[in-house]
Design a protein around this motif. Structure first.
Motif, PDB file in Angstrom:
ATOM      1  N   PHE A 231       0.792  -1.294   0.016  1.00  0.00           N
ATOM      2  CA  PHE A 231       0.092  -0.035  -0.039  1.00  0.00           C
ATOM      3  C   PHE A 231       0.721   1.102  -0.006  1.00  0.00           C
ATOM      4  CE2 PHE A 231      -1.941  -3.616   1.952  1.00  0.00           C
ATOM      5  CZ  PHE A 231      -3.312  -3.643   1.425  1.00  0.00           C
ATOM      6  N   GLY A 232       2.054   0.983  -0.075  1.00  0.00           N
ATOM      7  CA  GLY A 232       3.024   2.338   0.041  1.00  0.00           C
ATOM      8  C   GLY A 232       4.147   1.890   1.068  1.00  0.00           C
ATOM      9  N   LEU A 233       4.926   2.924   1.233  1.00  0.00           N
ATOM     10  CA  LEU A 233       6.282   2.806   2.091  1.00  0.00           C
ATOM     11  C   LEU A 233       6.215   3.685   3.320  1.00  0.00           C
ATOM     12  CD1 LEU A 233       9.443   2.259   2.316  1.00  0.00           C
ATOM     13  CD2 LEU A 233       9.678   4.217   1.083  1.00  0.00           C
ATOM     14  N   SER A 234       6.722   3.179   4.421  1.00  0.00           N
ATOM     15  CA  SER A 234       6.910   4.183   5.785  1.00  0.00           C
ATOM     16  C   SER A 234       8.220   4.367   6.085  1.00  0.00           C
ATOM     17  CB  SER A 234       5.946   3.660   6.955  1.00  0.00           C
ATOM     18  OG  SER A 234       4.397   3.648   6.551  1.00  0.00           O
ATOM     19  N   SER A 235       8.602   5.130   6.731  1.00  0.00           N
ATOM     20  CA  SER A 235       9.812   5.539   7.332  1.00  0.00           C
ATOM     21  C   SER A 235       9.525   5.784   9.080  1.00  0.00           C
ATOM     22  CB  SER A 235      10.688   6.383   6.558  1.00  0.00           C
ATOM     23  OG  SER A 235      10.351   7.738   6.524  1.00  0.00           O
ATOM     24  N   TYR A 236      10.616   5.601   9.606  1.00  0.00           N
ATOM     25  CA  TYR A 236      10.751   6.044  11.238  1.00  0.00           C
ATOM     26  C   TYR A 236      12.076   6.490  11.462  1.00  0.00           C
ATOM     27  CZ  TYR A 236       9.611   6.007  16.039  1.00  0.00           C
ATOM     28  OH  TYR A 236       9.375   6.376  17.305  1.00  0.00           O
ATOM     29  N   ASP A 237      12.167   7.516  12.005  1.00  0.00           N
ATOM     30  CA  ASP A 237      13.653   7.900  12.316  1.00  0.00           C
ATOM     31  C   ASP A 237      13.918   7.714  13.860  1.00  0.00           C
ATOM     32  OD1 ASP A 237      12.268  10.133  13.076  1.00  0.00           O
ATOM     33  OD2 ASP A 237      13.308  11.487  11.605  1.00  0.00           O
ATOM     34  N   GLY A 238      12.734   7.102  14.501  1.00  0.00           N
ATOM     35  CA  GLY A 238      12.780   7.309  16.057  1.00  0.00           C
ATOM     36  C   GLY A 238      11.903   8.432  16.777  1.00  0.00           C
ATOM     37  N   TYR A 239      11.687   9.389  15.865  1.00  0.00           N
ATOM     38  CA  TYR A 239      10.692  10.522  16.296  1.00  0.00           C
ATOM     39  C   TYR A 239       9.685  10.482  15.471  1.00  0.00           C
ATOM     40  CZ  TYR A 239      15.091  11.533  18.806  1.00  0.00           C
ATOM     41  OH  TYR A 239      16.317  11.606  19.575  1.00  0.00           O
ATOM     42  N   ARG A 240       9.583  10.544  14.013  1.00  0.00           N
ATOM     43  CA  ARG A 240       8.737  10.983  13.181  1.00  0.00           C
ATOM     44  C   ARG A 240       8.476   9.836  12.222  1.00  0.00           C
ATOM     45  NH1 ARG A 240       9.528  14.268   8.240  1.00  0.00           N
ATOM     46  NH2 ARG A 240       7.638  14.984   7.462  1.00  0.00           N
ATOM     47  N   TRP A 241       7.039   9.550  11.888  1.00  0.00           N
ATOM     48  CA  TRP A 241       6.718   8.554  10.915  1.00  0.00           C
ATOM     49  C   TRP A 241       6.726   9.360   9.725  1.00  0.00           C
ATOM     50  CZ3 TRP A 241       6.724   3.521  10.722  1.00  0.00           C
ATOM     51  CH2 TRP A 241       6.787   2.775  11.938  1.00  0.00           C
ATOM     52  N   ARG A 242       6.647   8.845   8.592  1.00  0.00           N
ATOM     53  CA  ARG A 242       6.428   9.265   7.204  1.00  0.00           C
ATOM     54  C   ARG A 242       5.813   8.319   6.109  1.00  0.00           C
ATOM     55  NH1 ARG A 242       8.988  14.023   3.874  1.00  0.00           N
ATOM     56  NH2 ARG A 242       7.272  14.002   2.123  1.00  0.00           N
ATOM     57  N   GLY A 243       4.869   8.477   5.541  1.00  0.00           N
ATOM     58  CA  GLY A 243       4.361   7.970   4.481  1.00  0.00           C
ATOM     59  C   GLY A 243       4.676   8.321   3.072  1.00  0.00           C
ATOM     60  N   TYR A 244       4.893   7.097   2.275  1.00  0.00           N
ATOM     61  CA  TYR A 244       5.349   7.548   0.757  1.00  0.00           C
ATOM     62  C   TYR A 244       4.190   6.803  -0.025  1.00  0.00           C
ATOM     63  CZ  TYR A 244       9.465   8.536   3.382  1.00  0.00           C
ATOM     64  OH  TYR A 244      10.550   9.032   4.089  1.00  0.00           O
ATOM     65  N   MET A 245       3.615   7.480  -0.950  1.00  0.00           N
ATOM     66  CA  MET A 245       2.820   6.567  -2.097  1.00  0.00           C
ATOM     67  C   MET A 245       3.007   6.908  -3.202  1.00  0.00           C
ATOM     68  SD  MET A 245      -1.110   6.204  -0.084  1.00  0.00           S
ATOM     69  CE  MET A 245      -1.191   5.847   1.664  1.00  0.00           C
ATOM     70  N   ASP A 246       2.417   6.525  -4.245  1.00  0.00           N
ATOM     71  CA  ASP A 246       3.118   6.614  -5.836  1.00  0.00           C
ATOM     72  C   ASP A 246       2.484   7.825  -6.431  1.00  0.00           C
ATOM     73  OD1 ASP A 246       0.459   5.753  -6.019  1.00  0.00           O
ATOM     74  OD2 ASP A 246       1.097   3.797  -7.206  1.00  0.00           O
ATOM     75  N   HIS A 247       1.284   8.417  -5.671  1.00  0.00           N
ATOM     76  CA  HIS A 247       0.876   9.685  -6.016  1.00  0.00           C
ATOM     77  C   HIS A 247       1.243  10.994  -5.425  1.00  0.00           C
ATOM     78  CE1 HIS A 247      -1.525   9.015  -2.417  1.00  0.00           C
ATOM     79  NE2 HIS A 247      -1.795  10.317  -2.282  1.00  0.00           N
ATOM     80  N   ASP A 248       2.094  10.730  -4.336  1.00  0.00           N
ATOM     81  CA  ASP A 248       2.708  11.975  -3.746  1.00  0.00           C
ATOM     82  C   ASP A 248       4.196  11.913  -3.800  1.00  0.00           C
ATOM     83  OD1 ASP A 248       3.158   9.947  -1.518  1.00  0.00           O
ATOM     84  OD2 ASP A 248       1.692  10.728  -0.366  1.00  0.00           O
ATOM     85  N   THR A 249       4.669  10.845  -4.424  1.00  0.00           N
ATOM     86  CA  THR A 249       6.345  10.893  -4.230  1.00  0.00           C
ATOM     87  C   THR A 249       6.788  10.590  -5.544  1.00  0.00           C
ATOM     88  OG1 THR A 249       6.446   8.538  -3.606  1.00  0.00           O
ATOM     89  CG2 THR A 249       6.369  10.282  -1.593  1.00  0.00           C
ATOM     90  N   GLY A 250       7.826  10.029  -5.727  1.00  0.00           N
ATOM     91  CA  GLY A 250       8.206   9.221  -7.045  1.00  0.00           C
ATOM     92  C   GLY A 250       8.440   7.751  -6.976  1.00  0.00           C
ATOM     93  N   LEU A 251       7.704   7.052  -6.044  1.00  0.00           N
ATOM     94  CA  LEU A 251       7.771   5.791  -5.930  1.00  0.00           C
ATOM     95  C   LEU A 251       6.995   5.028  -7.080  1.00  0.00           C
ATOM     96  CD1 LEU A 251       7.900   3.400  -4.086  1.00  0.00           C
ATOM     97  CD2 LEU A 251       5.789   4.034  -2.991  1.00  0.00           C
ATOM     98  N   ALA A 252       7.507   4.184  -7.752  1.00  0.00           N
ATOM     99  CA  ALA A 252       7.226   3.458  -8.763  1.00  0.00           C
ATOM    100  C   ALA A 252       5.676   2.872  -8.752  1.00  0.00           C
ATOM    101  CB  ALA A 252       8.228   2.480  -9.177  1.00  0.00           C
ATOM    102  N   SER A 253       5.594   2.429  -7.728  1.00  0.00           N
ATOM    103  CA  SER A 253       4.188   1.769  -7.232  1.00  0.00           C
ATOM    104  C   SER A 253       4.112   1.489  -5.774  1.00  0.00           C
ATOM    105  CB  SER A 253       4.217   0.316  -8.021  1.00  0.00           C
ATOM    106  OG  SER A 253       3.112  -0.356  -7.499  1.00  0.00           O
ATOM    107  N   ASN A 254       2.732   1.530  -5.354  1.00  0.00           N
ATOM    108  CA  ASN A 254       2.384   1.135  -3.936  1.00  0.00           C
ATOM    109  C   ASN A 254       2.633  -0.473  -3.560  1.00  0.00           C
ATOM    110  OD1 ASN A 254       1.809   3.918  -3.148  1.00  0.00           O
ATOM    111  ND2 ASN A 254      -0.205   3.497  -3.899  1.00  0.00           N
ATOM    112  N   PHE A 255       2.747  -1.133  -4.700  1.00  0.00           N
ATOM    113  CA  PHE A 255       3.079  -2.356  -4.525  1.00  0.00           C
ATOM    114  C   PHE A 255       4.399  -2.991  -4.223  1.00  0.00           C
ATOM    115  CE2 PHE A 255       3.012  -7.088  -5.311  1.00  0.00           C
ATOM    116  CZ  PHE A 255       1.712  -7.374  -4.905  1.00  0.00           C
ATOM    117  N   ILE A 256       4.969  -2.639  -3.090  1.00  0.00           N
ATOM    118  CA  ILE A 256       6.436  -3.017  -2.921  1.00  0.00           C
ATOM    119  C   ILE A 256       6.683  -4.360  -2.256  1.00  0.00           C
ATOM    120  CG2 ILE A 256       8.341  -1.978  -1.394  1.00  0.00           C
ATOM    121  CD1 ILE A 256       6.803   0.423  -1.077  1.00  0.00           C
ATOM    122  N   ASN A 257       7.420  -4.966  -2.943  1.00  0.00           N
ATOM    123  CA  ASN A 257       7.829  -6.453  -2.625  1.00  0.00           C
ATOM    124  C   ASN A 257       9.015  -6.521  -1.634  1.00  0.00           C
ATOM    125  OD1 ASN A 257       6.061  -8.111  -4.732  1.00  0.00           O
ATOM    126  ND2 ASN A 257       7.473  -7.112  -6.262  1.00  0.00           N
TER     127      ASN A 257
END
Lengths: 359, 424
Positions: A231-257
């Motif tokens: 459904f997309g990508l998430s990152s967490y640096d210990g303080y802040r979560w961030r979401g990344y999807m194909d419509h709001d970043t350069g991610l090729a697809s939300n379907f990440i293997n």
């Protein structure tokens, strides 16, 4: 002077474009076109395919199959112990260890392996972790003892492992329907990271936590956790979560293997190409077929994005072996990519591309 | 009556309001039951409203020459509390295969079933999908029943790229995974829970509805949407009571469950249980003198429920994925054939298995012997007219045909009673 520094910093945080791609197929010695995973061990490149485990050394591919002692020909995951150089292969029929040229196999019949379908494997000190379809397992190699983690002894509501990673003293597990688990070997304590909205059909807010409870892969490097989902990508640096999807970043697809981080950059293996993102700048490079994302015959391009804005498109003379990307690993500056129709190697170089071996 | 001119005018005024894209709302979810719908106009991202894709290679693979066209069946056939479903499932699949083989199979080649049990080892459904894929070389799998077993199976099917037609697992989350290889031709617990919730709270004006469920994934996820829907409609359930799946050994009297129901004294009970357990529970509830209405899941439609509950089953209302009483030549023909073979009425699961198998066979007819093209052919099915009526597939390949209700009257299920004003 300050503006020069800012520009230099931004450039440094921009993932470089890999112009040079070459691909390898059964005609080059791979046992199958379908490559599930890739792992680099110094000058060896290990590839798990659906018809055996392949190893490239000094430019030559060699294959190991069930006849050589491999647990099953379908190899879903591979990890190499950096201390012993023993190879651990998670297959669809158990876990195999290749040591001194001999295989030893662990199955759910003859060991503590939770299940024979081993989606993920990782090395933690002298221990080997597996993510099986029904449970996480930790094999303490020196003691020859297994510890199995299920909802009975860890914070998961179903024991459905999908991937496992170890870095900086923590084990990270991606769970199907259970988010991400963090295990501290020093304290033997678990911590869970779940989707705060707990709803399958939505992501309520972009940056409130994990995008989804179904996670497919996890990678932790340089203090940043990257969690892949379908459904997309998430990152967490210990303080802040961030979401990344194909419509709001350069991610090729939300379907990440799968995802694998290198420093502060994460490489994303999707069904529509390969993406790399820099955590600090949110700059992206995505490698994909130019027109139809599923037409791997190309032509291929590298697209540069900042946040969600397309900056430019770079034509590639040769692209990846296929758009359906399943695994990635690094050999120095080179990147090795497992796809559903061959294996590719990307190299940095000038803008002038070198023609790869065509599929 | 609205004239065509009026309709055109209305369209011009409000094109979106007249849109016929019923799939734009996932799972037929009504506005009142949208997660966080009271607090936000829209989430950051709504999933499952776009078509699922498979973008990988494989469609180019040539068709092999085969002696039989193998179809896998994965079901709880022994050693499980769900064998009553698994065996009915297998009966439905076998009937469909027999009929197709009598009419020539696949271009003259017979279909062959490969049947595997899903409840052997820990995580057996994963191992069985591996065997289906690499040893048996089946072209598709029909199965399975348990939500956990199906979730385990579909991740392996995703890796081995094997189409799976599910005909009996009503766990809503099964298709909420974005795996493009899973299809389901039976209404899920989301639709059933919405229908019960609207009926109980909006049509019957109940306020305090208790939940009584199996202490397993089926019970937990089965009532999940009802629990959430009750809260969103302003009527949080006063109690959610579990019972042990191994009740025969652990708690045959259901004493604790009955005592809790007595203490809470709800307006009604929603029961999510297997047929046999539901029969015992209803008998105990009535035996204890508790008279509150009971609304149950579709699993009570099996004969064992009535056999065990006896007279206590009278008045129990079940939500039903399809209406077997509606006149349909397809259904009548199926029922006649089934009766001849089994001397019994086909169950919900036998009927859906028959339809699911027919959908797979239709896809093979269209696509040939290539798993990727079979997947595509299944994904292209928007509607399928089967013995269970019109199957309407949504964008995550799950049946969203409307469900109905049935009431036990004199030992028989009377369908479409009560008539619900809003079904999902």
């Amino acid at each position: 002077m300050i503006s020069v520094w800012i520009v230099a910093a931004a450039l440094a945080a921009t993932p470089p474009v890999y112009h040079l791609w070459e691909s390898f197929h059964t005609t080059d010695g791979l046992p199958s076109e379908k490559a599930f995973c890739v792992a680099v061990d110094r000058d060896r490149v290990w590839v798990g395919t659906d018809r055996g485990l392949a190893c490239r050394e000094e430019g030559v591919w060699r294959t190991y199959r069930e006849a050589e002692g491999l647990a099953h020909n379908a190899v879903l995951s591979v990890a190499v112990d950096p201390a012993t150089r023993e190879l651990w292969a998670g297959t669809m029929g158990g876990l195999s260890r290749l040591s001194a040229g001999r295989f030893t196999t662990f199955t759910q019949f003859d060991s503590g392996l939770p299940n024979d379908v081993v989606f993920g494997v990782a090395i933690e000190n002298q221990n080997v972790w597996v993510a099986t379809t029904v449970g996480q397992g930790r094999y303490m190699v020196r003691e020859g003892r297994w510890q199995v983690y299920t909802p009975e002894n860890s914070p998961q509501h179903e024991p459905w492992g999908y991937a496992v990673d170890y870095a900086d003293g923590k084990v990270w597990a991606a769970l199907w329907g259970g988010g991400v688990l963090e295990f501290d070997p020093a304290t033997e304590k678990w911590k869970d990271h779940i989707d705060p909205d707990r709803e399958m059909e939505i992501d309520l807010f972009r940056d409130d936590g994990l995008i989804h409870m179904i996670t497919t892969a996890v990678s932790y490097r340089a203090g940043i956790l990257w969690a892949a989902t379908y459904f997309g990508l998430s990152s967490y640096d210990g303080y802040r979560w961030r979401g990344y999807m194909d419509h709001d970043t350069g991610l090729a697809s939300n379907f990440i293997n799968s995802v694998k981080a290198k420093g502060r950059q994460a490489w994303l293996c999707t069904d529509k190409g390969l993406s790399v993102v820099d955590y600090g700048s949110n700059r992206w490079v995505t490698y994909a077929p130019r027109d139809d994302p599923s037409n791997y015959m190309g032509p291929w391009v590298a697209r540069n994005y900042s946040e969600g804005e397309l900056l430019n498109t770079v034509a590639l003379e040769a692209g990846l072996a296929n758009n359906f990307v399943l695994g990635v690993d690094f050999h120095g500056e080179d990147v090795w990519v497992a796809t559903a129709k061959g294996v590719s190697r990307g190299r940095l170089g000038g803008a002038k591309s070198r023609k790869g071996i065509s599929p | 009556m609205i004239s065509r001119t009026m309709v055109v005018a209305l369209c011009a005024l409000s094109p979106s309001a007249m849109s016929d894209d019923s799939l734009a709302v996932y799972g037929n979810t009504p506005e009142e039951l949208r997660p966080f719908g009271r607090f936000l106009t829209a989430p950051y991202k709504q999933f499952f409203v776009e078509p699922l894709e498979f973008t990988g290679p494989g469609r180019e693979k040539p068709e092999p020459k085969v002696e039989t066209v193998r179809i896998g069946v994965l079901a709880p056939l022994e050693g499980s509390h769900e064998t009553y479903i698994g065996r009915d499932m297998l009966a439905g699949v076998e009937l469909a295969i027999d009929e197709r083989n009598k009419s020539g199979g696949f271009r003259g080649t017979p279909f062959e079933l490969v049947v595997r049990n899903d409840t052997g080892l820990w995580g057996a459904s994963a191992n069985e999908i591996v065997a289906f894929s690499y040893e048996d070389s089946v072209w598709a799998v029909i199965g399975t029943v348990d939500g956990a077993n199906t979730h385990i199976a579909i991740r392996v099917a995703l890796k081995t790229e094997l189409p799976v037609m599910n005909v009996a697992d009503t766990d809503p989350t099964l298709v909420e995974t974005k795996i493009p290889w899973i299809f389901r031709n039976i209404a899920d617990d989301r639709q059933m829970a919405y229908t019960i919730a609207f009926h109980l709270y909006k049509e019957r004006s109940f306020e305090r509805v208790a939940i009584l469920r199996a202490d397993n994934r089926y019970g937990r996820f089965g009532v999940g949407e009802f629990r959430g829907g009750s809260v969103r409609l302003g009527h949080p359930p006063p109690i959610e009571i579990n019972y042990e799946v191994a009740h025969r050994n652990l708690n045959p009297e259901f004493a604790l469950q009955i005592e809790r129901l007595r203490r809470v004294d709800p307006d009604a009970v929603v029961l999510w249980a297997d047929a046999e357990a539901a029969g015992h529970l209803v008998r105990r509830i009535r035996g204890a003198g508790l008279t509150m209405p009971v609304f149950a899941c579709d699993r009570v439609l099996h004969g064992s429920f009535v056999e065990i509950a006896g007279d206590a089953a009278e008045g129990v209302v079940a939500v039903v994925p399809y209406d077997p009483s509606s006149p349909s030549r397809l259904h009548e023909g199926f029922r006649d054939s089934y009766r001849k073979l089994h001397s019994d009425e086909p169950s919900v699961h036998a009927a859906h298995s028959y339809d699911g198998t027919m959908m797979v066979l239709a896809a093979i007819d269209k696509a040939g012997l290539n798993r990727y093209r079979i997947r595509d052919a299944l994904a292209e099915i928007d509607q399928f007219e089967g013995v269970t009526g019109k199957i309407e597939m949504d964008r995550v390949h799950s049946d969203r045909g409307r469900v109905t209700m049935a009431t036990m009257r004199g030992g028989r299920w009377v369908y479409n009673e009560p008539k619900v004003l809003r079904a999902f």
